[in-house]
Design an enzyme around this catalytic site. Structure first.
Site, mmCIF file in Angstrom:
data_model
loop_
_atom_site.group_PDB
_atom_site.id
_atom_site.type_symbol
_atom_site.label_atom_id
_atom_site.label_comp_id
_atom_site.label_asym_id
_atom_site.label_seq_id
_atom_site.Cartn_x
_atom_site.Cartn_y
_atom_site.Cartn_z
ATOM 1 N N GLN A 135 -10.318 -3.789 -3.125
ATOM 2 C CA GLN A 135 -11.483 -3.259 -2.742
ATOM 3 C C GLN A 135 -12.802 -3.551 -3.786
ATOM 4 O OE1 GLN A 135 -12.447 -1.577 0.361
ATOM 5 N NE2 GLN A 135 -14.433 -2.141 -0.318
ATOM 6 N N ASP A 171 -17.390 7.215 -1.293
ATOM 7 C CA ASP A 171 -15.701 6.846 -0.727
ATOM 8 C C ASP A 171 -15.430 8.300 -0.067
ATOM 9 O OD1 ASP A 171 -13.040 6.521 -0.177
ATOM 10 O OD2 ASP A 171 -12.557 6.656 -2.232
ATOM 11 N N HIS A 217 -7.516 0.853 -6.520
ATOM 12 C CA HIS A 217 -7.708 -0.008 -5.399
ATOM 13 C C HIS A 217 -8.520 -1.273 -5.668
ATOM 14 C CE1 HIS A 217 -7.988 -1.123 -1.144
ATOM 15 N NE2 HIS A 217 -8.878 -0.217 -0.724
ATOM 16 N N CYS A 255 -16.573 2.045 0.738
ATOM 17 C CA CYS A 255 -15.355 1.291 0.835
ATOM 18 C C CYS A 255 -14.648 1.474 2.418
ATOM 19 C CB CYS A 255 -14.179 1.534 -0.093
ATOM 20 S SG CYS A 255 -13.853 3.448 -0.110
ATOM 21 N N ARG A 259 -13.942 -8.146 2.253
ATOM 22 C CA ARG A 259 -12.516 -7.873 1.827
ATOM 23 C C ARG A 259 -11.674 -9.258 2.149
ATOM 24 N NH1 ARG A 259 -10.459 -3.079 1.336
ATOM 25 N NH2 ARG A 259 -8.570 -4.293 0.893
ATOM 26 N N ARG A 301 0.980 -1.071 -0.109
ATOM 27 C CA ARG A 301 0.063 0.178 0.052
ATOM 28 C C ARG A 301 1.006 1.266 -0.004
ATOM 29 N NH1 ARG A 301 -5.307 1.870 3.120
ATOM 30 N NH2 ARG A 301 -6.076 0.175 1.814
HETATM 31 N N1 CP Z 1 -11.449 0.129 2.421
HETATM 32 C C1 CP Z 1 -9.906 0.019 2.692
HETATM 33 O O1 CP Z 1 -9.027 -0.279 2.077
HETATM 34 O O2 CP Z 1 -9.797 0.300 4.135
HETATM 35 P P1 CP Z 1 -8.545 0.448 5.061
HETATM 36 O O3 CP Z 1 -8.032 1.641 4.488
HETATM 37 O O4 CP Z 1 -8.893 0.489 6.304
HETATM 38 O O5 CP Z 1 -7.603 -0.612 4.599
HETATM 39 N N1 NVA Z 2 -9.819 6.800 -1.831
HETATM 40 C C1 NVA Z 2 -9.312 6.448 -0.342
HETATM 41 C C2 NVA Z 2 -9.590 4.981 -0.104
HETATM 42 C C3 NVA Z 2 -9.614 4.586 1.007
HETATM 43 C C4 NVA Z 2 -9.631 3.002 1.293
HETATM 44 C C5 NVA Z 2 -8.078 6.748 -0.098
HETATM 45 O O1 NVA Z 2 -7.181 6.662 -1.141
HETATM 46 O O2 NVA Z 2 -7.694 7.265 0.996
#
Ligand code: CP
Ligand code: NVA
Length: 302
Positions: A132, A219, A129, A259, A287, A102
């Site tokens: 997700q 989101d 992502h 999400c 997930r 990530r």
């Molecule tokens: N939706 C999602 O990816 O959540 P987190 O940022 O908590 O992993």
């Molecule tokens: N768009 C958001 C998604 C979080 C799961 C971000 O990148 O923070």
């Protein structure tokens, strides 16, 4: 499938197979059926951004599949002090069996996959992502029977990782996607050129996006890394909240999805969020099942 770097590189058959396998794994877990296909393996989880769902679902998923999850905050490893991603990849590639990353820049995940030579999973970048989306599709499969002939409406920051991953999912799977966003938060021209032809409508008209929708999706308005723009984003995106007026325009039986993490009374009305908590947290639970399907698919193709 060697890596999961985004929805973009996947075929419809690959996406569908992952979702169907996740459904099986979910039902097996309920029945106590155990698959330790990754016994003896260690998978590294390199996280530069915060996470609750992604981190926990991969850790639990790996543990349930018999593997060890090695969590590495980028602040604690030399990556955080400037060691190049390709060197980190070449080290880990000789020690661990797969990597879950990530971070900000999509190119970092691409480079890790190239230099590490081990299965590499995009656990969220600024670009996409994919993990997700797979959980979201699993939820749509469970709640609505599938995505064929369905309309997904995405409200808010359409130019973020989730908006882009939804656009690729619509293109690959052929369902209708409407993105309701003000011009600064609509997918940009370079992205649209790359996407090419897709069943996608981009509009400032929230009612038009909601009409006929089967899935109402949102989101956060302030993605990780965009905190300095929070004030402007909250002001500009305020008319794009999912609330009861939006639900009233959608198809009967439409589901509300987020999400997460959710910011109540910003991108989603707080009361509506609690009313729809079952379908939203089902999406969150999914997930875990989707992650396991991805891990097993990558391990099988190594
Ligand atoms: N939706 C999602 O990816 O959540 P987190 O940022 O908590 O992993
Ligand atoms: N768009 C958001 C998604 C979080 C799961 C971000 O990148 O923070």
């Amino acid at each position: 499938m060697k890596h999961l770097l985004g929805i973009e590189p996947l075929t419809a058959a690959e996406i569908t197979a992952l979702v169907e396998h996740a459904l099986v794994l979910k039902s097996e877990r309920t029945r106590g059926v155990i698959t330790t296909a990754l016994a003896g393996e260690t998978w590294a989880m390199i996280f530069t951004k915060s996470s609750t769902r992604t981190r926990v679902s991969f850790d639990v998923g790996l543990t349930e599949l018999g593997a060890r999850a090695l969590f590495l905050s980028s602040a604690d490893i030399q990556l955080g002090r400037g060691e190049p991603i390709k060197d980190t990849a070449r080290v880990l590639g000789r020690m661990v069996h797969g990597a879950i990353i990530r971070t900000f820049d999509q190119q970092d995940v691409v480079d890790f996959a190239e230099y590490g030579g081990i299965p590499t999973i995009n656990a969220l970048t600024d670009e996409e992502h994919p993990c997700q989306i797979l959980a979201d599709l699993l939820t749509i499969r469970e709640r609505l029977g599938g995505w064929e002939g369905r309309k997904v409406a995405f409200f808010g920051d359409g130019d973020c990782n989730m908006g882009r991953s939804w656009a690729w999912a619509a293109k690959r799977l052929g369902f209708e996607l409407a993105i309701a966003a003000p011009p600064p938060f609509q997918p940009d021209a370079a992205f649209l050129a790359r996407l090419g032809e897709a069943p996608l409508t981009i509009t400032e008209d929230v009612a038009a996006a909601a009409r006929g929708a089967d899935v109402l999706y949102t989101d956060t308005w302030v993605s990780m890394g965009r905190e300095a723009e929070a004030e402007d984003r909250l002001r500009t995106l305020a008319p794009y909240q999912i609330n009861k007026d939006i639900v009233a325009l959608a198809n009967p039986g439409a589901i509300v999805q987020h999400c997460l993490p959710a910011y109540r009374d910003k991108e989603i009305c707080g009361e509506l969020f609690e009313e729809r908590a079952d379908e939203i947290f089902q999406q969150s639970e999914n997930r875990l099942h989707a992650q396991k399907a991805v891990l097993l698919a990558l391990a099988a193709d190594r």
